[in-house]
Design a protein around this motif. Structure first.
Motif, mmCIF file in Angstrom:
data_model
loop_
_atom_site.group_PDB
_atom_site.id
_atom_site.type_symbol
_atom_site.label_atom_id
_atom_site.label_comp_id
_atom_site.label_asym_id
_atom_site.label_seq_id
_atom_site.Cartn_x
_atom_site.Cartn_y
_atom_site.Cartn_z
ATOM 1 N N SER A 250 0.734 -1.262 0.040
ATOM 2 C CA SER A 250 0.112 0.034 -0.155
ATOM 3 C C SER A 250 0.763 1.281 -0.200
ATOM 4 O O SER A 250 1.845 1.257 0.381
ATOM 5 C CB SER A 250 -1.068 0.008 1.094
ATOM 6 N N THR A 251 0.450 2.350 -0.461
ATOM 7 C CA THR A 251 1.118 3.669 -0.529
ATOM 8 C C THR A 251 1.336 4.139 0.774
ATOM 9 O O THR A 251 2.360 4.671 1.116
ATOM 10 C CB THR A 251 0.005 4.735 -1.216
ATOM 11 N N LYS A 252 0.506 3.861 1.838
ATOM 12 C CA LYS A 252 0.570 4.169 3.213
ATOM 13 C C LYS A 252 1.826 3.539 3.890
ATOM 14 O O LYS A 252 2.420 4.011 4.436
ATOM 15 C CB LYS A 252 -0.373 4.038 4.013
ATOM 16 N N GLU B 177 -3.876 7.154 -3.081
ATOM 17 C CA GLU B 177 -4.137 5.911 -2.277
ATOM 18 C C GLU B 177 -4.943 4.990 -2.996
ATOM 19 O O GLU B 177 -6.017 5.369 -3.318
ATOM 20 C CB GLU B 177 -4.353 6.413 -1.004
ATOM 21 N N SER C 114 -3.826 -3.459 -2.540
ATOM 22 C CA SER C 114 -2.470 -3.221 -2.406
ATOM 23 C C SER C 114 -1.933 -4.864 -2.648
ATOM 24 O O SER C 114 -2.744 -5.866 -2.575
ATOM 25 C CB SER C 114 -2.115 -3.050 -1.045
#
Length: 342
Positions: free
Chosen positions: A60-62, A98, A102
């Motif tokens: 994931s981007t986070k 986002e 993912s």
């Protein structure tokens, strides 16, 4: 077994999107104090965020943002010269939107990945089946270490979720046939996609109750078929409460496995009922071997499972745990693997 290098340990945790607290940060800090040049950090960067697998199937981007922020903190604490590559990588991620999807990639002992598309929410679409739970990782590790239990045999997996355990077994243990099963439509769709994502082709006309005509990954799947001796793969919609003995007889499993399916009293009763049907329908065939990986969150639920097994005459024994960890890098979860005798 020799411990892999520091950058490789970062890589395995990062690609699998394990908790950041499980990373060997203290060892990295010590290395940076001794030798503050940029070579180690660049090695870690190229084995993680800049790795081709991450570029194609990113966590994931986070998660990637948090990882890079922590890596930059460790670098800045050494008072070394700023490392442009770290900031460039972070800038690229900050510019991303986002996504609700993912990927996690778990590296097998051979270095080959098992890559899964996961929902970023633990409960998504009314089911917990769209993420990989630690019991599935533990069961896969046990299977890899005991691959003779699966080689040239037909395996039925109950509650396959998004497919990690089965895909890992198919890539390492050479079963004759593997039946993935679940009952939630969204999980079955994600499961079939992940099977294809890892280069396998489902048996034409052999899937049960669901459509698996998926787009993408065709070339990967074809190449994998050409280079590997593949088991027959089936995805089955299997409701433990309504499945018939005839349907189970048709599957003819030699081995039955499941991970993290013992978490609710109602589900426990349905599972035991299904195991009784399996025992009743085997006719003259030898009873299948049954292995269940249980995460003990609530001891009362775990003991209820054992008591219900005793009540219907299904024998069980605990399989000793192994200390080597292929997939789990943080604190070991409270997972027990039981062998059942139906």
């Amino acid at each position: 077994m020799a411990q892999p290098g520091l950058a490789t340990r970062f890589q395995r945790r990062f690609l699998a999107a394990r908790q950041l607290c499980s990373f060997p940060w203290p060892e990295l800090e010590q290395n940076l104090r001794i030798s503050p040049d940029s070579s180690l950090l660049l090695d870690i960067l190229h084995k993680t965020v800049r790795h081709p697998l991450c570029a194609k199937y990113p966590p994931s981007t986070k998660y990637r943002r948090s990882f890079l922020t922590e890596l930059i903190k460790k670098h800045e604490a050494t008072a070394a010269e700023p490392l442009d590559e770290l900031y460039d990588a972070l800038a690229d991620i900050l510019n991303e939107e986002e996504s609700t999807r993912s990927y996690k990639s778990y590296l097998l002992p051979s270095g080959e990945p098992v890559t899964l598309s996961e929902s970023t929410a633990i409960v998504s679409g009314g089911t917990t089946g769209l993420v990989t739970w630690d019991a599935a990782l533990q069961l896969a590790q046990w299977a890899i270490e005991n691959n003779s239990a699966f080689r040239d045999r037909t395996v039925l997996e109950l509650g396959s979720g998004i497919g990690f355990t089965g895909i890992a077994i198919c890539k390492t243990c050479h079963p004759k046939a593997y039946v993935f099963s679940d009952c939630h439509p969204a999980v079955l769709q994600e499961l079939a996609e992940n099977i294809r994502l890892n280069g396998f082709v489902l048996e034409p006309g052999k899937t049960r109750h669901i459509q698996t005509e998926l787009q993408g990954q065709e070339e990967e799947a074809t190449n994998y078929q050409k280079t590997k001796l593949n088991p027959k793969l089936i995805v089955a919609e299997l409701d433990w409460g309504s499945v018939t003995e005839k349907q189970l007889l048709d599957l003819q499993p030699d081995v039955v496995i499941a991970a993290d399916v013992v978490y609710d009293p109602e589900i426990i009763l349905a599972l035991i009922g299904m195991l009784q049907k399996l025992a009743a329908c085997r006719a003259a065939r030898k009873a299948p071997e049954v292995y269940i990986a249980v995460t003990v969150r609530n001891p009362d639920t775990y003991h209820l499972f054992q008591a219900e097994l005793d009540k219907v005459g299904i024998g069980w024994q605990i399989i000793p745990a192994h200390s080597n960890s292929i997939f789990l890098y943080d604190v070991q979860p409270n997972v027990t693997i039981l062998q059942l005798f139906i």
